[in-house]
Design a protein around this motif. Structure first.
Motif: not given
Length: 105
Positions: A73-88
């Protein structure tokens, strides 16, 4: 006409029961699939945070695939984006950035 009400009402009740069972099965299947999606996301996130470059590539590749899943869902996509951004953002030198390019392709 009076004799038809009994069989008709039984048929109508049967149809409603069948629809109810169908909706219950559909909801259970959807819930199970979303639960499995979350387990895969946890596995992918763990790999993406690994110290091993190969694990990171696998983790990010899996996260990309999971983000496009219909169970995200939108929340899950937002969470994955945030984690990826923080890791990158934590990548500090160009040699470490190679895994990012591999994960995107």
């Amino acid at each position: 006409m009076k004799d038809l009400w009994g069989p008709m009402s039984t048929a109508v009740v049967g149809i409603f029961a069948l629809v109810g069972v169908g909706l219950t099965v559909w909801q259970k299947d959807r819930t199970d699939r979303r639960d499995q999606w979350w387990k895969r996301a946890q596995w992918s996130l763990d790999l993406a945070r690994s110290q091993q470059k190969t694990d990171q590539v696998v983790g990010f590749s899996a996260l990309v695939a999971l983000a496009s899943s219909r169970y995200a869902g939108r929340d899950e996509q937002d969470m994955l984006s945030a984690v990826a951004e923080a890791t990158l953002l934590s990548v500090t030198d160009a040699s470490d950035a190679d895994f990012v390019v591999k994960a995107k392709s």
